[in-house]
Design a protein around this motif. Structure first.
Motif, PDB file in Angstrom:
ATOM      1  N   GLY A  91       1.855  -5.295  -7.170  1.00 34.85           N
ATOM      2  CA  GLY A  91       0.836  -4.974  -8.155  1.00 34.85           C
ATOM      3  C   GLY A  91      -0.253  -4.058  -7.624  1.00 34.85           C
ATOM      4  O   GLY A  91      -0.190  -3.567  -6.486  1.00 34.85           O
ATOM      5  N   PRO A  92      -1.284  -3.819  -8.444  1.00 35.64           N
ATOM      6  CA  PRO A  92      -2.411  -2.975  -8.026  1.00 35.64           C
ATOM      7  C   PRO A  92      -3.071  -3.543  -6.766  1.00 35.64           C
ATOM      8  O   PRO A  92      -3.327  -4.744  -6.687  1.00 35.64           O
ATOM      9  CB  PRO A  92      -3.367  -3.037  -9.230  1.00 35.64           C
ATOM     10  CG  PRO A  92      -2.502  -3.424 -10.385  1.00 35.64           C
ATOM     11  CD  PRO A  92      -1.434  -4.316  -9.822  1.00 35.64           C
ATOM     12  N   GLY A  93      -3.309  -2.706  -5.809  1.00 36.80           N
ATOM     13  CA  GLY A  93      -3.928  -3.163  -4.573  1.00 36.80           C
ATOM     14  C   GLY A  93      -2.963  -3.753  -3.576  1.00 36.80           C
ATOM     15  O   GLY A  93      -3.357  -4.153  -2.481  1.00 36.80           O
ATOM     16  N   GLY A  94      -1.689  -3.804  -3.918  1.00 33.19           N
ATOM     17  CA  GLY A  94      -0.700  -4.399  -3.024  1.00 33.19           C
ATOM     18  C   GLY A  94      -0.585  -3.672  -1.700  1.00 33.19           C
ATOM     19  O   GLY A  94      -0.326  -4.298  -0.665  1.00 33.19           O
ATOM     20  N   GLU A 149      -2.910  -2.476   0.028  1.00 33.97           N
ATOM     21  CA  GLU A 149      -4.012  -2.838   0.912  1.00 33.97           C
ATOM     22  C   GLU A 149      -3.987  -4.310   1.311  1.00 33.97           C
ATOM     23  O   GLU A 149      -4.799  -4.755   2.128  1.00 33.97           O
ATOM     24  CB  GLU A 149      -5.357  -2.551   0.236  1.00 33.97           C
ATOM     25  CG  GLU A 149      -5.693  -1.069   0.113  1.00 33.97           C
ATOM     26  CD  GLU A 149      -4.878  -0.382  -0.968  1.00 33.97           C
ATOM     27  OE1 GLU A 149      -4.699  -0.979  -2.050  1.00 33.97           O
ATOM     28  OE2 GLU A 149      -4.393   0.741  -0.713  1.00 33.97           O
ATOM     29  N   ARG A 185       6.768  -6.781   1.878  1.00 35.00           N
ATOM     30  CA  ARG A 185       6.346  -5.507   1.291  1.00 35.00           C
ATOM     31  C   ARG A 185       7.572  -4.646   0.950  1.00 35.00           C
ATOM     32  O   ARG A 185       7.632  -3.994  -0.096  1.00 35.00           O
ATOM     33  CB  ARG A 185       5.418  -4.773   2.251  1.00 35.00           C
ATOM     34  CG  ARG A 185       4.592  -3.681   1.564  1.00 35.00           C
ATOM     35  CD  ARG A 185       3.704  -2.949   2.567  1.00 35.00           C
ATOM     36  NE  ARG A 185       2.744  -3.813   3.223  1.00 35.00           N
ATOM     37  CZ  ARG A 185       1.603  -4.206   2.665  1.00 35.00           C
ATOM     38  NH1 ARG A 185       1.307  -3.819   1.435  1.00 35.00           N
ATOM     39  NH2 ARG A 185       0.759  -4.972   3.322  1.00 35.00           N
TER      40      ARG A 185
END
Length: 262
Positions: A192-195, A197, A143
């Motif tokens: 990316g999007p939602g990464g 979570e 992350r």
């Protein structure tokens, strides 16, 4: 009678043991990686075959293997053909290291060419991501890299070479665990999007879906009846051999008769 009882218990254990797969193939096609992935994903007893004629293979069934998984490289080698002609037990053929074949479409095309040549199905799999498990520590490190814009370059060695010391070791470890394609997928998903979570379980699922090992579930189930017949025949033969040794012969022969009727 104690020795006979223990021998009988061992025969029953062998008959009911997890599926035993001998993973074979030319060195460098990912035999050991696939064996480890099969153990992780399906809880089978997967072992690498002995090296013979350029391939790791087993044609004589010396250790009671239930089936053979022959791993191809980018194409079919002569040693693959010779090995497949020798085998006398059920065989599943896969095209290994699909994540290193220039994309899923290319990997599927190569597997299709191999299937056409062999006259049997060939399943493209990527065992490294397919058998991976992402833990919390790895996810936290990934992350951080994703947030810093770290990516795996076209030449994966460059991912390691740009770093030094502990960071270099961390990068090398990640590359070894997940492979270039798996690592790229994880970094892209986290960036990316939602990464934000994405948790460890979801990251593991992402890799395993890319590995393609689920393709093997149906053919493994289809081979089940043949595997059972072989196990039953082996069980009956070993019971007969045990009975011939003398002690407990009547009881063992009765068991052999029952096994033959199952």
């Amino acid at each position: 009678m104690g020795d006979v009882d223990e021998a009988l218990r061992e025969l029953h254990r062998a008959r009911r043991a997890p599926l035993r797969i001998r993973v074979c193939g030319h060195p460098g096609v990912g035999v050991r990686t696939l064996a480890a992935a099969l153990v992780t994903r399906f809880r089978v007893d997967a072992r690498c075959g002995p090296l013979r004629d350029g391939c790791e293979q087993s044609g004589e069934d010396p250790a009671g293997d239930d089936l053979i998984c022959q791993v191809l490289g980018a194409g079919v080698r002569g040693c693959d053909l010779r090995a497949l002609a020798r085998y006398r037990i059920p065989v599943l053929v896969v095209a290994g290291r699909a994540d290193q074949r220039g994309g899923q479409v290319r990997a599927a095309a190569l597997a299709g060419q191999a299937a056409a040549r062999l006259g049997r199905p060939v399943y493209p799999v990527a065992a490294l991501p397919g058998g991976a498990r992402v833990d919390g520590d790895d996810l936290a490190l990934l992350r951080g890299w994703a947030g810093a814009g770290v990516r795996v370059p076209a030449l994966p060695a460059g991912f390691v070479d740009v770093a030094a010391g502990a960071e270099r070791r961390r990068r090398a470890g990640m590359l070894h665990r997940y492979g270039p394609d798996g690592l790229s997928r994880l970094l892209a998903a986290l960036a990316g999007p939602g990464g934000a979570e994405l948790d460890a379980a979801a990251a593991t699922g992402l890799l395993r879906a890319a590995g393609g090992l689920e393709q093997l579930v149906a053919p493994l189930h289809a081979l089940g009846p043949a595997v059972r017949r072989r196990r039953d025949a082996r069980f009956a033969a070993e019971l007969s051999a045990l009975a011939a040794a003398g002690p407990g012969r009547d009881r063992i022969e009765l068991l052999a008769q029952r096994a033959g009727r199952e």
